[in-house]
Design an enzyme around this catalytic site. Structure first.
Site, mmCIF file in Angstrom:
data_model
loop_
_atom_site.group_PDB
_atom_site.id
_atom_site.type_symbol
_atom_site.label_atom_id
_atom_site.label_comp_id
_atom_site.label_asym_id
_atom_site.label_seq_id
_atom_site.Cartn_x
_atom_site.Cartn_y
_atom_site.Cartn_z
ATOM 1 N N HIS A 15 -4.456 4.254 3.811
ATOM 2 C CA HIS A 15 -5.406 2.474 4.330
ATOM 3 C C HIS A 15 -4.367 1.953 4.301
ATOM 4 O O HIS A 15 -3.384 1.518 3.467
ATOM 5 C CB HIS A 15 -6.370 2.581 3.504
ATOM 6 C CG HIS A 15 -6.278 3.079 2.089
ATOM 7 N ND1 HIS A 15 -6.115 3.781 1.669
ATOM 8 C CD2 HIS A 15 -5.582 2.104 0.963
ATOM 9 C CE1 HIS A 15 -5.640 4.157 -0.062
ATOM 10 N NE2 HIS A 15 -5.684 3.053 -0.300
ATOM 11 N N ASP A 20 -11.614 -4.771 -0.320
ATOM 12 C CA ASP A 20 -11.563 -4.088 -1.267
ATOM 13 C C ASP A 20 -12.302 -4.169 -1.934
ATOM 14 O O ASP A 20 -12.758 -5.367 -2.735
ATOM 15 C CB ASP A 20 -9.982 -4.126 -1.410
ATOM 16 C CG ASP A 20 -9.615 -3.167 -2.378
ATOM 17 O OD1 ASP A 20 -8.541 -2.208 -1.989
ATOM 18 O OD2 ASP A 20 -9.643 -2.649 -3.774
HETATM 19 P P1 5GP Z 1 -4.471 3.042 -3.209
HETATM 20 O O1 5GP Z 1 -3.854 3.124 -4.345
HETATM 21 O O2 5GP Z 1 -5.060 4.163 -2.414
HETATM 22 O O3 5GP Z 1 -3.683 2.263 -2.205
HETATM 23 O O4 5GP Z 1 -5.204 1.825 -3.049
HETATM 24 C C1 5GP Z 1 -7.064 2.153 -2.848
HETATM 25 C C2 5GP Z 1 -7.506 1.177 -3.017
HETATM 26 O O5 5GP Z 1 -9.382 1.163 -2.591
HETATM 27 C C3 5GP Z 1 -7.907 0.078 -3.801
HETATM 28 O O6 5GP Z 1 -7.262 -1.004 -4.250
HETATM 29 C C4 5GP Z 1 -9.485 -0.143 -4.742
HETATM 30 O O7 5GP Z 1 -10.122 -0.947 -4.751
HETATM 31 C C5 5GP Z 1 -10.251 0.368 -2.916
HETATM 32 N N1 5GP Z 1 -10.891 1.061 -3.186
HETATM 33 C C6 5GP Z 1 -11.566 2.237 -3.870
HETATM 34 N N2 5GP Z 1 -13.076 2.972 -3.795
HETATM 35 C C7 5GP Z 1 -13.781 1.893 -2.620
HETATM 36 C C8 5GP Z 1 -14.900 1.903 -2.478
HETATM 37 O O8 5GP Z 1 -15.268 2.406 -3.483
HETATM 38 N N3 5GP Z 1 -14.943 0.815 -1.860
HETATM 39 C C9 5GP Z 1 -13.887 -0.156 -1.269
HETATM 40 N N4 5GP Z 1 -14.575 -1.216 -1.025
HETATM 41 N N5 5GP Z 1 -12.866 0.002 -2.113
HETATM 42 C C10 5GP Z 1 -12.492 0.963 -2.620
#
Ligand code: 5GP
Ligand code: ZN
Length: 134
Positions: free
Chosen positions: A99, A30
């Site tokens: 995810h 992440d």
């Molecule tokens: P959600 O809130 O949708 O469950 O979490 C999305 C996660 O994806 C977040 O923890 C965020 O930091 C991570 N994330 C978003 N964009 C990217 C990216 O471009 N690369 C990586 N490695 N992580 C990402």
């Protein structure tokens, strides 16, 4: 999907720190970690939530979660894990591609358990909900 950020990561079109990959799944660190080794596991096929994922794709995804946890365990030796996912806006999902978050946990790291996400029940909730499944 062309414009989906996690589809693009899964295809290697956007760089990421890959931890694990197989035919169906991709795991990477992440970008804003909440713990050392915070990783996310995605199905390579686009699905916004688990309801969009075919049943036959569930097993490979869970296997990828296990493999990724095993690699994190080997390299970082955490004392435990929290594993789960934010589903839908109310659940805190920001990226609209399923995810699974894997959060390695370390003794004394100050974090909580899955129970600390929410505590907002009404008194009669258990009985009311149970009735719906009878
Ligand atoms: P959600 O809130 O949708 O469950 O979490 C999305 C996660 O994806 C977040 O923890 C965020 O930091 C991570 N994330 C978003 N964009 C990217 C990216 O471009 N690369 C990586 N490695 N992580 C990402
Ligand atoms: Zn996608």
């Amino acid at each position: 999907m062309e414009d989906c950020i996690f589809c693009r990561i899964g295809r290697g079109k956007i760089p990421s720190h890959k931890i694990y990959e197989d035919k169906n799944s991709f795991a990477f660190l992440d970008i804003h970690p909440h713990a050392k080794g915070h990783a996310v596991v995605i199905p390579k096929i686009h699905a916004v939530t688990i309801f969009d994922l075919e049943e036959k794709q569930m097993q490979p995804l869970m296997l990828a979660v296990k493999k990724t946890m095993g690699l994190l365990q080997k390299k970082l030796q955490p004392d435990g894990f929290n594993v789960g996912w934010n589903s839908g806006a109310a659940g805190g999902q920001v990226v609209p591609h399923l995810h699974i978050h894997i959060l390695p946990r370390y003794n004394g790291d100050g974090g909580g358990s899955i129970h600390s996400i929410i505590k907002n029940p009404r008194e009669k909730d258990v009985e009311e909900v149970a009735k719906l499944f009878r």
